[in-house]
Scaffold this motif. Sequence first.
Motif, mmCIF file in Angstrom:
data_model
loop_
_atom_site.group_PDB
_atom_site.id
_atom_site.type_symbol
_atom_site.label_atom_id
_atom_site.label_comp_id
_atom_site.label_asym_id
_atom_site.label_seq_id
_atom_site.Cartn_x
_atom_site.Cartn_y
_atom_site.Cartn_z
ATOM 1 N N UNK A 49 1.963 1.108 11.777
ATOM 2 C CA UNK A 49 1.356 0.321 12.846
ATOM 3 C C UNK A 49 0.281 -0.626 12.324
ATOM 4 N N UNK A 50 -0.402 -0.246 11.256
ATOM 5 C CA UNK A 50 -1.476 -1.075 10.695
ATOM 6 C C UNK A 50 -0.980 -2.069 9.641
ATOM 7 N N UNK A 51 0.327 -2.122 9.453
ATOM 8 C CA UNK A 51 0.878 -3.073 8.493
ATOM 9 C C UNK A 51 0.603 -2.710 7.049
ATOM 10 N N UNK A 52 0.601 -1.422 6.745
ATOM 11 C CA UNK A 52 0.293 -0.964 5.399
ATOM 12 C C UNK A 52 1.532 -0.517 4.630
ATOM 13 N N UNK A 53 2.719 -0.879 5.146
ATOM 14 C CA UNK A 53 3.974 -0.609 4.441
ATOM 15 C C UNK A 53 4.622 -1.947 4.093
ATOM 16 N N UNK A 54 5.821 -1.928 3.539
ATOM 17 C CA UNK A 54 6.511 -3.161 3.168
ATOM 18 C C UNK A 54 6.746 -4.027 4.402
ATOM 19 N N UNK A 55 6.803 -5.341 4.209
ATOM 20 C CA UNK A 55 6.898 -6.277 5.334
ATOM 21 C C UNK A 55 8.150 -6.052 6.170
ATOM 22 N N UNK A 94 0.802 -1.235 0.000
ATOM 23 C CA UNK A 94 0.000 0.000 0.000
ATOM 24 C C UNK A 94 0.833 1.283 0.000
ATOM 25 N N UNK A 95 1.794 1.383 0.930
ATOM 26 C CA UNK A 95 2.660 2.568 0.993
ATOM 27 C C UNK A 95 4.096 2.111 1.264
ATOM 28 N N UNK A 96 4.954 2.310 0.308
ATOM 29 C CA UNK A 96 6.350 1.886 0.436
ATOM 30 C C UNK A 96 7.118 2.980 1.169
ATOM 31 N N UNK A 97 7.742 2.640 2.290
ATOM 32 C CA UNK A 97 8.381 3.651 3.135
ATOM 33 C C UNK A 97 9.786 4.033 2.689
ATOM 34 N N UNK A 139 1.574 0.740 -4.234
ATOM 35 C CA UNK A 139 0.454 1.649 -4.441
ATOM 36 C C UNK A 139 0.834 3.105 -4.348
ATOM 37 N N UNK A 140 1.577 3.489 -3.275
ATOM 38 C CA UNK A 140 1.913 4.895 -3.045
ATOM 39 C C UNK A 140 3.304 5.026 -2.451
ATOM 40 N N UNK A 141 3.898 6.201 -2.665
ATOM 41 C CA UNK A 141 5.132 6.607 -1.995
ATOM 42 C C UNK A 141 5.058 8.107 -1.727
ATOM 43 N N UNK A 142 5.420 8.507 -0.525
ATOM 44 C CA UNK A 142 5.364 9.915 -0.132
ATOM 45 C C UNK A 142 6.690 10.572 -0.501
ATOM 46 N N UNK A 143 6.696 11.225 -1.666
ATOM 47 C CA UNK A 143 7.910 11.843 -2.202
ATOM 48 C C UNK A 143 7.534 13.109 -2.960
ATOM 49 N N UNK A 144 8.476 14.021 -3.125
ATOM 50 C CA UNK A 144 8.257 15.234 -3.879
ATOM 51 C C UNK A 144 8.019 14.957 -5.351
#
Length: 481
Positions: free
Chosen positions: A285-291, A224-227, A311-316
């Motif tokens: 905390x909800x397990x929505x990033x990479x394992x 979902x969201x790759x950190x 799905x998503x990545x928080x980047x400029x």
Amino acid sequence: MIKWKQISSLVLATGMALSMAGCGGSTSETTASASPETSTETKTETKEEAVATETSEAVPKGVTIDQLTLGDNADLTATLKILTHRTDIVDTVFQDYVKQFNEIYPNITIQYEGTTDYAENILLRLTTNDWGQICMVPSNLDKDELPNYFESFGDLSTISEQYMFVNNREYENKVYGIPSTGNAQGIVYNKKVFEQAGITEMPKTPDEFLDALQKIKDNTDAVPMYSNFSAGWTMGAWDAYIGGSATGDADFMNVKLPHMKDPFSKRDDMTGPYSVYYVLYEATARGLIEDDPTTSDWEGCKGMINNGEIGTMVLGSWAVTQMQEAGPNPDDIGYMPFPITQPDGKQYASAGPDYCYGINVHATDEEKLASMYYIKWLTEESGFSYDQGGIPIQKGDEYPAIYDAFDGIDLIVDNPSPVGEETLFTDINNESEVGLNTDNTPDSAILEAALTGSKTLDEIMAEWNEKWAKGQEKYNAEIKY
């Protein structure tokens, strides 16, 4: 239409000088000739001295970038070395730029040096005077140090008439860095993954975004969201959202934050810095990033999101073209505003400069002039912003298509610090060790705490508030907000 919201006047006597990184090349300093011995004889000027005198007189001192016209001084001769963080395009895009520039200025030789771990290495290079002619100005250089290392491009009031974001590299009304491109702060996402997950509307609040991530987890095989946790610098990128994106206030970062009580506390309307870090903490905390975020792969993630594995990545916005070019599905890559909505019902997005070009103050006059011409060409003619999916720096240029999702979103450019407080934010930020936009460790600690359950987000933010207050006390910052 995309709208800009910037409150303060650009003719302040002093302002921001946040910098971003890099320098390159060896310099050739002009040395004065030794005084001739006392003699009654008239010294005959050598051919070499005559050429040197002619060249010196032909090259103006103290020229500013607004005074230049591309194509003038076409016979100018100089060798420029440029240090850059963009190791990925040193041998491709930049070489093509050099060839195009040399069609106008054939006698200016340009050499690029790509440097990994740029932010860490550049300050060491700056401790000598022979780091080159052009570099990317480091973000962790104190603004009052800019004149010691970089040549002025001209007065802020004049330069800002033509170029955007120049107040961020300004000190005492002089501009010391021209942005290579501009960025908006949002979220890279895969359109096809959103469709497969059943997401039909763009999320506009933190909880709506977390719900969307949950749909991706439930209905697709994508992360979902790759950190990008292991890359380090990608964690510090979260700090870029706590100003305009989280508050809609151009004064928040440099005017209000140094004087604000408990700025990291939770707000009832879920705006402000807390709401940004809430997304990071809760997604983890909800397990929505990479394992296993400790094994995340920055280079590998580009192809993964292109292929629908993320799905998503928080980047400029600078990241969009890299994701598009990393696989066969460029049209699947989109860009969306960070999901925070203000009480007025509107969303905002922080916008500002990427790394800025700086010219070595110790370079020769010929090198400085040649550098100004090249930076002017890069800014106005190269198309770098379009190549990299950035915001064009020259005012009036159209935006790349990736910003279509930002239609109706006000882009917030941080106002500079008030006169007399030019270093206050930096001083408090460094003293507190909160490290906004300078240190990846505090943001990484949020993910680690969420992963292990060792601390709640409220506990972490309370610690940040306490540290911030100690920094304010150290520098006698009055609490006004």
